[in-house]
Design an enzyme around this catalytic site. Structure first.
Site, PDB file in Angstrom:
ATOM      1  N   HIS A 150       8.582  -6.704   4.027  1.00 30.68           N
ATOM      2  CA  HIS A 150       9.028  -7.463   5.475  1.00 30.68           C
ATOM      3  C   HIS A 150       8.442  -8.521   5.662  1.00 30.68           C
ATOM      4  O   HIS A 150       6.927  -8.595   5.294  1.00 30.68           O
ATOM      5  CB  HIS A 150       8.906  -6.290   6.504  1.00 30.68           C
ATOM      6  CG  HIS A 150       9.676  -6.485   7.594  1.00 30.68           C
ATOM      7  ND1 HIS A 150       9.399  -7.988   8.488  1.00 30.68           N
ATOM      8  CD2 HIS A 150      10.818  -6.085   8.211  1.00 30.68           C
ATOM      9  CE1 HIS A 150      10.079  -7.694   9.330  1.00 30.68           C
ATOM     10  NE2 HIS A 150      11.171  -6.714   9.336  1.00 30.68           N
ATOM     11  N   GLU A 207      20.030 -10.104  12.320  1.00 27.90           N
ATOM     12  CA  GLU A 207      18.590 -10.148  11.583  1.00 27.90           C
ATOM     13  C   GLU A 207      19.055 -11.135  10.253  1.00 27.90           C
ATOM     14  O   GLU A 207      19.910 -11.378   9.872  1.00 27.90           O
ATOM     15  CB  GLU A 207      18.352  -8.718  11.124  1.00 27.90           C
ATOM     16  CG  GLU A 207      17.648  -7.859  12.345  1.00 27.90           C
ATOM     17  CD  GLU A 207      17.358  -6.583  11.812  1.00 27.90           C
ATOM     18  OE1 GLU A 207      16.301  -6.577  11.303  1.00 27.90           O
ATOM     19  OE2 GLU A 207      17.806  -5.436  12.380  1.00 27.90           O
ATOM     20  N   ARG A 224      15.612 -11.540   3.703  1.00 26.74           N
ATOM     21  CA  ARG A 224      14.226 -11.201   3.478  1.00 26.74           C
ATOM     22  C   ARG A 224      13.506 -11.662   2.357  1.00 26.74           C
ATOM     23  O   ARG A 224      12.354 -11.939   2.512  1.00 26.74           O
ATOM     24  CB  ARG A 224      14.104  -9.705   3.724  1.00 26.74           C
ATOM     25  CG  ARG A 224      13.165  -9.099   4.991  1.00 26.74           C
ATOM     26  CD  ARG A 224      13.398  -7.632   5.070  1.00 26.74           C
ATOM     27  NE  ARG A 224      13.938  -7.328   6.192  1.00 26.74           N
ATOM     28  CZ  ARG A 224      14.397  -6.025   6.795  1.00 26.74           C
ATOM     29  NH1 ARG A 224      13.978  -5.154   6.259  1.00 26.74           N
ATOM     30  NH2 ARG A 224      14.842  -6.241   8.014  1.00 26.74           N
ATOM     31  N   ARG A 270      17.713  -5.434   0.042  1.00 24.46           N
ATOM     32  CA  ARG A 270      18.506  -4.784   1.099  1.00 24.46           C
ATOM     33  C   ARG A 270      18.610  -5.720   2.057  1.00 24.46           C
ATOM     34  O   ARG A 270      17.883  -6.337   2.438  1.00 24.46           O
ATOM     35  CB  ARG A 270      17.472  -3.424   1.612  1.00 24.46           C
ATOM     36  CG  ARG A 270      18.359  -2.928   2.728  1.00 24.46           C
ATOM     37  CD  ARG A 270      17.708  -1.742   3.204  1.00 24.46           C
ATOM     38  NE  ARG A 270      16.283  -2.068   3.618  1.00 24.46           N
ATOM     39  CZ  ARG A 270      16.102  -2.361   4.924  1.00 24.46           C
ATOM     40  NH1 ARG A 270      16.992  -1.841   5.942  1.00 24.46           N
ATOM     41  NH2 ARG A 270      14.935  -2.554   5.307  1.00 24.46           N
ATOM     42  N   HIS A 279       7.603  -2.879   2.493  1.00 27.71           N
ATOM     43  CA  HIS A 279       8.659  -2.215   3.450  1.00 27.71           C
ATOM     44  C   HIS A 279       9.494  -1.428   3.155  1.00 27.71           C
ATOM     45  O   HIS A 279       9.629  -0.167   3.693  1.00 27.71           O
ATOM     46  CB  HIS A 279       9.068  -3.472   4.239  1.00 27.71           C
ATOM     47  CG  HIS A 279      10.172  -3.072   5.591  1.00 27.71           C
ATOM     48  ND1 HIS A 279       9.540  -2.534   6.560  1.00 27.71           N
ATOM     49  CD2 HIS A 279      11.423  -3.429   5.505  1.00 27.71           C
ATOM     50  CE1 HIS A 279      10.650  -2.233   7.359  1.00 27.71           C
ATOM     51  NE2 HIS A 279      11.589  -2.787   6.687  1.00 27.71           N
TER      52      HIS A 279
HETATM   53  C1  SIN Z   1      13.280  -4.887  11.359  1.00 29.41           C
HETATM   54  O1  SIN Z   1      13.556  -4.485  12.461  1.00 29.41           O
HETATM   55  O2  SIN Z   1      12.970  -5.771  11.108  1.00 29.41           O
HETATM   56  C2  SIN Z   1      13.448  -3.826  10.145  1.00 29.41           C
HETATM   57  C3  SIN Z   1      14.717  -3.198  10.163  1.00 29.41           C
HETATM   58  C4  SIN Z   1      14.935  -3.013   8.729  1.00 29.41           C
HETATM   59  O3  SIN Z   1      14.182  -2.666   7.827  1.00 29.41           O
HETATM   60  O4  SIN Z   1      16.155  -2.709   8.410  1.00 29.41           O
END
Ligand code: SIN
Length: 541
Positions: free
Chosen positions: A239, A123, A288, A384, A349
């Site tokens: 997010h 991610e 993010r 985060r 988020h």
């Molecule tokens: C996601 O799956 O994009 C969210 C997971 C997270 O907030 O760490």
């Protein structure tokens, strides 16, 4: 407050049934503590079940070549934009493999590849594939299932439908218990020398959020009123890819996991042009805050209220198999995510800040502990790293239980007496929830300015009315109001742009003046949240 109609007793009251609260309750029970879990909804009504992506962890027997806990720590620091605390990062990522192994022994089942080795995804902000997942994109649900099953097996006492009203303290300001309200507003009192707030986040401060309906900042308000400080509150993570279902959409919106980009999905604008090209070396997998800010700029430039996430390269079969939750949520809105680009926009988020706490969950108030999203341990800094939150919940959840057991050995339990019960506030300043959400969305999203923050603060002050805390809804509204005021104070104080805190009037990062956390406490004179200097925590390394 009217006198309690019933009383109970425990060694530890855990408020919340997310990953941190359940892990703490199970660990504390195994250490012989009498634990009572309190939740305003049903078990598992919080954010944990909505976590799609996974658990970021470097397991000794299952990691990418070249990956190490040190590299995980480096990625965490890079995402956190200079404000992560080195000790917290190092300890949490280092303890990660053990807690994940214990979680697997508790019954959590993570996905494996055809070779039987644990599958790993990627991610935003991760330099490699290190995120464990379950059910494709249903990791939180699986973690929660396993923990709740263990809690049932081990008969962890749980009081559902009870809202935490106030932490009760002795005249010496030590925790003595918790006042609660049931669904018909009957007050009850739990005597306990230790209270753990594990209530999750604050996404409901905003009109659109990925968070559960109950994410109303309750634990932040409880902790502030009990005398604890909140740090890094200005860093609310948006997010980048929450499903866009129209401009009027309100409340909890379905998440489209970052793992879709981890598996090669790309962001394009409404003209079909890539959003992240040239913005960051990791492009669509930048941290993010960087992706959300870039999307916000591109939406403004194209005068659109969304962008598109294109993962059609995976092919329909593979998409459905890998992302069943996303596929089903999109289908419910008439979108075939396997065959067409998904409309997405950033939404509130995750609270990167929270109750100032150590990795052992200790706060500034003796007997008050915090773990999970509500706590600020120093792991997240200004932004985060994806999938570090389930990890933090597992690590701190376990460690806080051990800290409570240690602390109680030196401390005789103090029962709340008549001196501390009737003095509790019966009213609090409350602003209509719609007004709070409107002002926060307008002025405290991605792109803040002194004028906007001042306007929001003035509107909240003008709209504030004293209201008795005589229902769960009133308690939530009071928490939202207090949390909004605290966030506004922290946001106005930080006159720079860093991580999730984007100031249009101070667009640069100022490492000379601002490479430090802000802490908000209740001002004794005004009763309002105000910025203070932090004090060292007991037991902090
Ligand atoms: C996601 O799956 O994009 C969210 C997971 C997270 O907030 O760490």
């Amino acid at each position: 407050m009217s006198d309690p109609r019933w009383e109970a007793r425990a060694d530890l009251v855990v408020v919340g049934t997310g990953v941190a609260g359940l892990t703490a309750a199970l660990t504390a029970g195994s250490l012989g503590l009498r634990v009572l879990v309190v939740t305003k909804g049903g078990p598992g009504d919080g954010n944990t079940r909505h976590a799609q992506g996974g658990v970021a962890v470097v397991l000794p027997a299952a990691h990418e070549p070249g990956d190490t806990v040190q590299r995980h720590a480096r990625d965490t620091h890079a995402a956190g934009a200079g404000l992560c605390e080195a000790d917290a990062v190092e300890r949490i990522v280092t303890y990660g493999p053990d807690v994940v192994e214990r979680l697997r022994r508790t019954g959590a089942r993570f996905d494996t590849g055809e070779d039987g080795v644990l599958a790993r995804t990627r991610e935003g902000g991760h330099s490699t594939f290190r995120i464990l997942r379950a059910g494709g994109d249903a990791t939180g649900a699986e973690v929660e299932r396993a923990l709740l099953a263990a809690a049932r097996d081990r008969r962890v006492a749980m009081l559902t439908g009870h809202t935490a009203l106030d932490v009760l303290r002795t005249p010496e300001k030590e925790v003595a218990g918790l006042a609660v309200l049931d669904e018909t507003a009957v007050p009850g009192l739990i005597s306990a020398p230790a209270v753990l707030v594990a209530t999750g986040g604050l996404g409901q401060l905003y009109r659109a959020t990925s968070n559960a309906e109950g994410a109303t900042g309750d634990g932040l308000a409880l902790a502030l009123r009990a005398g604890a400080g909140l740090s890094d509150l200005e860093f609310v993570q948006f997010h980048p890819t929450v499903l866009f279902t129209g401009p009027g959409a309100r409340g909890r919106r379905p998440l489209v996991t970052e793992a879709v980009r981890g598996e090669g999905g790309v962001l394009v604008d409404v003209r079909g042009e890539r959003v992240m090209t040239g913005v960051h070396p990791l492009a669509d997998l930048a941290p993010r805050d960087v992706v959300s800010a870039a999307i916000t700029r591109r939406m403004a430039a194209t005068e659109a209220d969304h962008v598109l996430l294109d993962a059609t390269h995976l092919g329909p079969e593979a998409f459905r198999r890998r992302f069943p939750t996303v596929h089903a949520m999109c289908a419910a809105e008439g979108i075939d995510a396997a065959r067409e680009p998904i409309p997405v926009a950033p939404a509130a988020h995750f609270a990167c800040g929270g109750v100032l706490a150590t990795v052992e969950g200790r706060t500034e108030v003796r007997g008050l502990y915090a773990a999970g999203e509500v706590a600020r341990t120093g792991l997240h800094g200004a932004n985060r790293l994806a999938s570090n939150s389930l990890l933090e919940g597992l690590v701190v959840g376990e460690r806080v239980a051990r800290a409570v057991a240690d602390d109680l050995r030196d401390r005789a339990p103090a029962a709340p007496d008549a001196a501390c019960w009737p003095d509790r506030p019966v009213t609090a300043a409350v602003v209509e929830r719609d007004v709070v959400q409107r002002e926060m969305s307008r002025h405290v999203g991605i792109g803040r300015s002194a004028d906007g923050l001042a306007e929001a603060a003035a509107t909240l002050t003008a709209g504030s009315r004293p209201r008795p805390l005589d229902s769960a809804r009133a308690v939530e509204d009071a928490a939202l109001t207090m949390t909004a005021s605290a966030l506004l104070a922290a946001g106005a104080e930080r006159r720079e742009t860093r991580g999730c805190h984007v100031r249009t009037d101070f667009p640069d990062t100022d490492d000379i003046a601002w490479c430090r956390s802000t802490t908000v406490r209740l001002d004794e004179a005004t009763g309002q949240p105000a910025v203070h200097r932090p004090v060292p925590l007991r037991g902090a390394a």
